[in-house]
Design an enzyme around this catalytic site. Structure first.
Site, PDB file in Angstrom:
ATOM      1  CD  GLU A 126     -22.729  -9.809 -15.957  1.00  0.00           C
ATOM      2  OE1 GLU A 126     -22.019  -9.054 -16.606  1.00  0.00           O
ATOM      3  OE2 GLU A 126     -22.206 -10.737 -15.200  1.00  0.00           O
ATOM      4  CE  LYS A 193     -22.359 -12.326 -11.822  1.00  0.00           C
ATOM      5  NZ  LYS A 193     -21.562 -12.308 -12.998  1.00  0.00           N
ATOM      6  CD  GLN A 194     -22.856  -7.977 -10.971  1.00  0.00           C
ATOM      7  OE1 GLN A 194     -22.009  -8.912 -10.766  1.00  0.00           O
ATOM      8  NE2 GLN A 194     -22.721  -7.298 -12.176  1.00  0.00           N
TER       9      GLN A 194
END
Length: 362
Positions: A126, A193-194
């Site tokens: 994101e 982010k991830q």
């Protein structure tokens, strides 16, 4: 959260999670139309509540642009079908939703030369906002189209021929020099982010060489924000265990549950805090247990296990894994794997460690 619930409690996966989506397709239809871009079918909201309409604050770009959720739902339907082969459910509930999802993706893509593109999205990472051709988004869109066509053929229901063309020619960004999947067009190696690209290997099982799978894991691991959500590291644990790199997985394993906070063992979104009772992190941890160390894979026509012991664990048992109406227990230590099947008479095929062909158990 869904994969672990699916194999242990398929009644909740279908009766709660999938049915929630099926009952709210009107909201998904309204969301698609709200863009005034000719989008058709079902475009599911990023954040949803009772009405099934988008509840994400307009101040957050995710509500408008994080559209892979629609492909994720199609993948969840596929997983439930692979687990149960419930043809009546597929006909009455699964396929109508798949059809609406495929209508959306077919209206969402744009053709560029010989390829189809999806521009202006937010991927699972994101930090990347309004980018083109998120590899994860494009893969789940293509998988949704292909699976809908397959189900249509199974149910003797015609589907547009263009859907197969789109799925076969959707753009998949690749860095051929480094032999990795690019997160999106123009990605330059910045902090993410991830977990994003690594999700192609699991849970999507997207076809690629072992070398590319390894390259994706090694490339994106150090580029992941160390203060990001916990579920990222669970996906790396699963990936490295799948490749037989147990020591690498062991070194990452503590980070998969580092967000548990005393005194009540409540999960937080990040290691330092953030959203409380962050069950996405707990779901990622459970996936690392079941699909990483348990080595469970739900294939198109059989269930496979490649069990390994977690660090400092001498005995491991997974109880009541559901598959085709059967309950399967798998227990193992350093030398022995025991599979117990409680059958209802449905033929059961399991692929066990170091056995090249699926084995029928009754």
């Amino acid at each position: 959260m869904y994969p672990g619930i699916l194999i242990l409690h398929p009644d909740i996966a279908e009766g709660g999670m999938l049915k929630y989506r099926f009952d709210r397709t009107q909201g998904a239809s309204l969301k698609a139309k709200s863009y005034n871009k000719g989008y058709q079918g079902f475009m599911f909201p990023w954040e949803s509540a009772f009405s099934g309409q988008e509840t994400c604050p307009t101040s957050a770009a995710t509500g408008q642009l994080e559209q892979h959720i629609t492909g994720d739902i199609a993948f969840a339907i596929k997983q439930y079908w692979d687990l149960t082969k419930d043809i009546n459910w597929l006909k009455s509930e699964g396929f109508p939703v798949l059809y609406g999802i495929s209508q959306f993706w077919a209206s969402r893509v744009v053709k560029s030369g010989d390829l189809y593109e999806i521009n202006g999205v937010i991927p699972p990472d994101e930090y990347a906002v309004n980018i083109d051709n998120s590899v994860f988004t494009n893969v789940v869109a293509g998988m949704a189209l292909n699976f809908t066509v397959q189900c249509g053929a199974l149910l003797n229901f015609s589907t547009p021929s263009q859907w197969t063309e789109i799925a076969s020619n959707i753009k998949i960004p690749i860095d051929s020099k480094n032999n990795i999947h690019l997160e999106y067009d123009g990605y330059n190696g910045g902090t993410i982010k991830q977990a994003d690209v690594v999700l192609l290997g699991f849970p999507l099982s997207y076809p690629m060489s072992e070398q590319m799978r390894y390259n994706d894991l090694e490339y994106y691991y150090p580029r992941t924000d160390p203060n990001g959500p916990a579920m990222t590291y669970s996906m790396h644990v699963v990936g490295f265990l799948e490749l037989g790199m147990d020591d690498k997985a062991t070194s990452i394993w503590p980070r998969a549950w580092a967000n548990i906070k005393a005194p009540f063992d409540v999960w937080t979104e990040t290691p330092t805090g953030g959203a409380v009772n962050f069950i996405t992190g707990a779901g990622g941890f459970l996936q690392a247990v079941l699909f990483g160390y348990g080595g469970i894979r739900l294939e198109d026509t059989f269930l496979s296990f490649d069990p390994k012991l977690p660090p400092k664990v001498t005995y491991f048992k997974i109880r009541q894994v559901y598959y085709l109406g059967n309950d399967v227990d798998v227990s193992y230590n350093q030398t022995t794997v025991i599979v117990s099947v409680f059958s209802n008479g449905t033929p059961l095929y399991l692929s066990l460690i170091h056995i090249s062909e699926p084995t029928r158990l009754l």
